[in-house]
Write a protein that holds these residues in place. Structure first.
Motif: not given
Length: 358
Positions: A17-44
């Protein structure tokens, strides 16, 4: 366009739940500052145990090593509490730190102005502001030393060994001095040199490294006194550097001074500058799936990632300012107040609010 590859380890409990919200914020920030983010999911952790039988699959290690940075939620929960020690979810956390060479843990304890009244300390003790950085050694000490259990004449005993080498101490000391040089040029090294040989080596080594940083004021403090001073006069500290176990304890104490453990981020760095970023709270299985967790520590961990690993300080600052503004408008359950002008929101609503303020 710059592109960053982020390994995402959501983990257990409220982690997804908390990581989903954080990546939402990161994606929006990337859009605003002109860089791209690629996410790769993994288990732990527990999720990895359920899926693969192992708390840290090799695939996860490979994905993390191939990423520019790692974002982690939390590990552990009641479901796996009966497993043997070597098979528990927390083993995955220790193992990923070792696999990635994450020797330095940065834990800021900051009181945000809107949450000042939430601190258990009186305002006259806190002073105008509180901003402490705890630099904790992460891959040595008692958590990684020789350990075991013996039985002799029907009496069972167990032992864990605190061991540090000079290179390990030098490495974390240099990181702390560099941090102090960029802040208020004050460093307090915490040990137990009046009792422990490992602490005496720690102090001797830190004092030698200090000669390379004449502009930084170095002080020493025994860990028991430091625990007392953190609640007696926290503003005396700027950067604290200490061992793995002492840092684990003191950083949690410092976190509560700031009002809520749900607000505090952390960074774990290796020598290449890449790192793993996570909130310092646990997996909170009792509220998992209820959309009531506080995502702000994870969102602030993303800000630390942008600052320390990705070289995007302005983007980091934008997120931090958005969090402060959001706190003036809304609170999740753990930091809710009786003020009528501040509404109580869910985890996803807080994520949406911070995203809208980017």
């Amino acid at each position: 366009m710059k592109k960053y590859k982020i390994a995402v380890l959501k983990g257990d409990g409220i982690g997804p739940e908390i990581v989903s919200e954080a990546t939402k914020v990161l994606s929006k920030t990337a859009e605003e500052f002109g860089f791209d983010v690629e996410y790769q999911q993994a288990l732990i952790g527990g999720a990895a145990i359920d899926e693969t039988g192992c708390p840290l699959p090799q695939e996860t290690i490979d994905i993390c090593k191939g990423a520019d940075s790692v974002l982690l939620g939390a590990v552990g929960g009641y479901k796996w509490d009966t497993l043997p020690g070597a098979e528990r979810p927390e083993v995955g956390l220790l193992a990923i730190r070792k696999a990635l060479g994450l020797y330095a843990n940065l834990r800021p304890a900051v009181i945000f102005e809107p949450l000042k009244s939430a601190s258990p300390l009186k305002e006259e003790i806190i002073g105008e502001s509180l901003d402490i950085m705890v630099v904790r050694e992460l891959t040595g000490g008692i958590y990684f030393g020789e350990r075991g259990t013996n039985e002799e004449d029907g009496i069972i005993s167990a032992y864990d060994t605190e061991r540090y080498s000079v290179p390990e101490i030098e490495r974390i000391a240099k990181t702390a001095f560099e941090m102090a040089r960029k802040r208020n040029k004050k460093l307090c090294s915490v040990d137990k040199a009046n009792v422990l040989d490992s602490s005496r080596l720690w102090r001797k080594t830190v004092e030698r490294i200090a000669k390379d940083y004449p502009e930084v004021e170095l002080s020493h403090m025994y860990v028991d006194n430091c625990a007392m001073q953190l609640v007696r006069n926290p503003s005396q500290f700027d950067v604290i550097v200490t061992s793995n176990m002492f840092g684990d304890i003191l950083s949690d104490e410092a976190s509560m001074i700031s009002g809520s453990i749900g607000m505090l981020a952390s960074a774990s760095l290796n020598e290449s500058g890449s790192g793993l970023y996570e909130p310092i709270h646990g997996s909170a299985p009792d509220i998992a799936g209820q959309n009531s967790a506080n995502p702000l520590a994870t969102i602030l961990s993303v800000a630390m990632m942008l600052r320390y690993s990705l070289g995007e300080p302005k983007a980091a600052e934008r997120i931090e300012k958005a969090v402060v503004t959001a706190l003036k408008q809304a609170r999740t359950a753990d930091i809710a107040t009786k003020e009528t002008n501040i509404k109580k929101v869910t985890c996803s609503e807080m994520g949406d609010l911070v995203t809208s303020l980017i």
